[in-house]
Design a protein around this motif. Structure first.
Motif, PDB file in Angstrom:
ATOM      1  N   GLY A  23      89.144 -25.370  81.481  1.00 52.00           N
ATOM      2  CA  GLY A  23      89.480 -25.903  82.790  1.00 52.00           C
ATOM      3  C   GLY A  23      90.729 -25.291  83.403  1.00 52.00           C
ATOM      4  O   GLY A  23      91.000 -25.458  84.588  1.00 52.00           O
ATOM      5  N   PHE A  24      91.533 -24.575  82.579  1.00 51.75           N
ATOM      6  CA  PHE A  24      92.761 -23.971  83.098  1.00 51.75           C
ATOM      7  C   PHE A  24      92.781 -22.461  82.906  1.00 51.75           C
ATOM      8  O   PHE A  24      93.534 -21.759  83.554  1.00 51.75           O
ATOM      9  CB  PHE A  24      93.993 -24.566  82.408  1.00 51.75           C
ATOM     10  CG  PHE A  24      94.237 -26.004  82.755  1.00 51.75           C
ATOM     11  CD1 PHE A  24      94.844 -26.357  83.944  1.00 51.75           C
ATOM     12  CD2 PHE A  24      93.840 -27.010  81.890  1.00 51.75           C
ATOM     13  CE1 PHE A  24      95.065 -27.675  84.252  1.00 51.75           C
ATOM     14  CE2 PHE A  24      94.059 -28.333  82.191  1.00 51.75           C
ATOM     15  CZ  PHE A  24      94.671 -28.681  83.380  1.00 51.75           C
ATOM     16  N   GLY A  25      92.047 -21.968  81.931  1.00 50.64           N
ATOM     17  CA  GLY A  25      92.050 -20.541  81.633  1.00 50.64           C
ATOM     18  C   GLY A  25      93.212 -20.182  80.729  1.00 50.64           C
ATOM     19  O   GLY A  25      93.792 -21.032  80.066  1.00 50.64           O
ATOM     20  N   PRO A  26      93.583 -18.886  80.691  1.00 43.68           N
ATOM     21  CA  PRO A  26      94.684 -18.463  79.808  1.00 43.68           C
ATOM     22  C   PRO A  26      96.015 -19.063  80.265  1.00 43.68           C
ATOM     23  O   PRO A  26      96.350 -19.006  81.440  1.00 43.68           O
ATOM     24  CB  PRO A  26      94.708 -16.947  79.934  1.00 43.68           C
ATOM     25  CG  PRO A  26      93.513 -16.564  80.745  1.00 43.68           C
ATOM     26  CD  PRO A  26      92.983 -17.787  81.407  1.00 43.68           C
ATOM     27  N   GLN A  27      96.710 -19.649  79.326  1.00 40.27           N
ATOM     28  CA  GLN A  27      98.029 -20.227  79.603  1.00 40.27           C
ATOM     29  C   GLN A  27      99.019 -19.642  78.595  1.00 40.27           C
ATOM     30  O   GLN A  27      98.747 -19.580  77.412  1.00 40.27           O
ATOM     31  CB  GLN A  27      97.998 -21.750  79.462  1.00 40.27           C
ATOM     32  CG  GLN A  27      97.054 -22.443  80.398  1.00 40.27           C
ATOM     33  CD  GLN A  27      97.530 -22.357  81.838  1.00 40.27           C
ATOM     34  OE1 GLN A  27      98.678 -22.655  82.141  1.00 40.27           O
ATOM     35  NE2 GLN A  27      96.659 -21.923  82.733  1.00 40.27           N
ATOM     36  N   LEU A  28     100.171 -19.223  79.079  1.00 39.09           N
ATOM     37  CA  LEU A  28     101.196 -18.646  78.202  1.00 39.09           C
ATOM     38  C   LEU A  28     102.372 -19.612  78.091  1.00 39.09           C
ATOM     39  O   LEU A  28     102.790 -20.187  79.101  1.00 39.09           O
ATOM     40  CB  LEU A  28     101.692 -17.313  78.744  1.00 39.09           C
ATOM     41  CG  LEU A  28     100.659 -16.195  78.831  1.00 39.09           C
ATOM     42  CD1 LEU A  28     101.303 -14.941  79.410  1.00 39.09           C
ATOM     43  CD2 LEU A  28     100.062 -15.908  77.475  1.00 39.09           C
ATOM     44  N   PRO A  29     102.905 -19.789  76.884  1.00 38.77           N
ATOM     45  CA  PRO A  29     104.093 -20.635  76.747  1.00 38.77           C
ATOM     46  C   PRO A  29     105.301 -19.953  77.395  1.00 38.77           C
ATOM     47  O   PRO A  29     105.292 -18.752  77.674  1.00 38.77           O
ATOM     48  CB  PRO A  29     104.265 -20.767  75.223  1.00 38.77           C
ATOM     49  CG  PRO A  29     103.548 -19.610  74.633  1.00 38.77           C
ATOM     50  CD  PRO A  29     102.460 -19.239  75.603  1.00 38.77           C
ATOM     51  N   GLY A  30     106.347 -20.705  77.572  1.00 39.92           N
ATOM     52  CA  GLY A  30     107.552 -20.195  78.216  1.00 39.92           C
ATOM     53  C   GLY A  30     108.248 -19.090  77.439  1.00 39.92           C
ATOM     54  O   GLY A  30     108.997 -18.307  78.020  1.00 39.92           O
ATOM     55  N   ASN A  31     107.991 -18.994  76.138  1.00 43.07           N
ATOM     56  CA  ASN A  31     108.639 -17.957  75.342  1.00 43.07           C
ATOM     57  C   ASN A  31     107.716 -16.754  75.114  1.00 43.07           C
ATOM     58  O   ASN A  31     107.893 -16.001  74.168  1.00 43.07           O
ATOM     59  CB  ASN A  31     109.125 -18.517  74.002  1.00 43.07           C
ATOM     60  CG  ASN A  31     107.991 -18.963  73.104  1.00 43.07           C
ATOM     61  OD1 ASN A  31     106.910 -19.316  73.573  1.00 43.07           O
ATOM     62  ND2 ASN A  31     108.241 -18.960  71.808  1.00 43.07           N
ATOM     63  N   ALA A  32     106.740 -16.564  76.000  1.00 39.74           N
ATOM     64  CA  ALA A  32     105.833 -15.424  75.890  1.00 39.74           C
ATOM     65  C   ALA A  32     106.156 -14.408  76.981  1.00 39.74           C
ATOM     66  O   ALA A  32     106.557 -14.762  78.088  1.00 39.74           O
ATOM     67  CB  ALA A  32     104.390 -15.888  76.019  1.00 39.74           C
ATOM     68  N   VAL A  33     106.019 -13.142  76.628  1.00 35.64           N
ATOM     69  CA  VAL A  33     106.171 -12.048  77.596  1.00 35.64           C
ATOM     70  C   VAL A  33     104.987 -11.116  77.429  1.00 35.64           C
ATOM     71  O   VAL A  33     104.364 -11.061  76.361  1.00 35.64           O
ATOM     72  CB  VAL A  33     107.490 -11.260  77.388  1.00 35.64           C
ATOM     73  CG1 VAL A  33     108.694 -12.130  77.652  1.00 35.64           C
ATOM     74  CG2 VAL A  33     107.569 -10.655  76.004  1.00 35.64           C
TER      75      VAL A  33
END
Length: 187
Positions: A23-33
């Protein structure tokens, strides 16, 4: 794009793949680059870091380090070279000093400490000997010493003199030949 996690020191780890959230697709955490390509294995003692928006290898000495002034260990959490006064080389122990970028044994300090320890032990033995000598001397002075007590007095006095001369031994203070303690006189 390839995803890496970035830690508090700025080091990158990965690559990491995150499954899409329904329902949201790819989500990256705040500590991801994300970087354009997979990073090669870093050189020994280095790690990849994101510096001013660009990836580069940087020295990674995080972990236990030692103060060069006194060898006390502490935890280091930053990337890059260590500041003056810290080293990753473990402190070998007492009497080692930081000289010319390495721990060096201070032989004079080691010898002084050994000497103090040996002399302290000698002084304890001399005190014990004096406790044996005093009553024997009293008996002799009072004219009541038996022949065994007179012989014992001589043995304890010789023992005390030998203890007092340990500093004259060739291997002092590293190897001491301690005089044997007098045995009680047989009757």
């Amino acid at each position: 794009m390839i995803t890496y996690l970035i830690d508090d020191a700025g080091a990158l780890s990965g690559p990491i793949t995150f499954p899409p959230i329904p329902g949201f697709g790819p989500q990256l955490p705040g500590n991801a680059v994300q970087v354009p390509k997979t990073l090669a294995t870093p050189e020994l003692g280095k790690t990849w870091a994101l510096i001013d928006g660009a990836t580069q290898q940087i020295r990674d000495l995080r972990g236990t380090v030692f103060r060069t002034t006194d060898g006390i260990e502490q935890s280091w959490r930053q990337l890059g070279e260590l500041p003056e006064g810290l080293t990753p080389q473990p402190w070998p122990g007492e009497h080692f000093k930081w000289i010319d970028e390495q721990w060096t044994l201070d032989e004079s300090a080691q010898r002084a400490a050994q000497s103090a320890q040996v002399l302290d032990h000698r002084d304890n033995l001399l005190r014990d000997a004096q406790l044996r000598i005093a009553p024997l001397q009293y008996a002799e002075k009072l004219g009541t010493a038996t022949p065994e007590e007179q012989a014992s007095l001589m043995d304890w006095m010789r023992y005390s003199v030998e203890l007092n001369r340990i500093e004259q031994q060739d291997q002092f203070p590293s190897a001491i030949v301690w005089p044997p303690q007098p045995q009680p006189q047989r009757r």
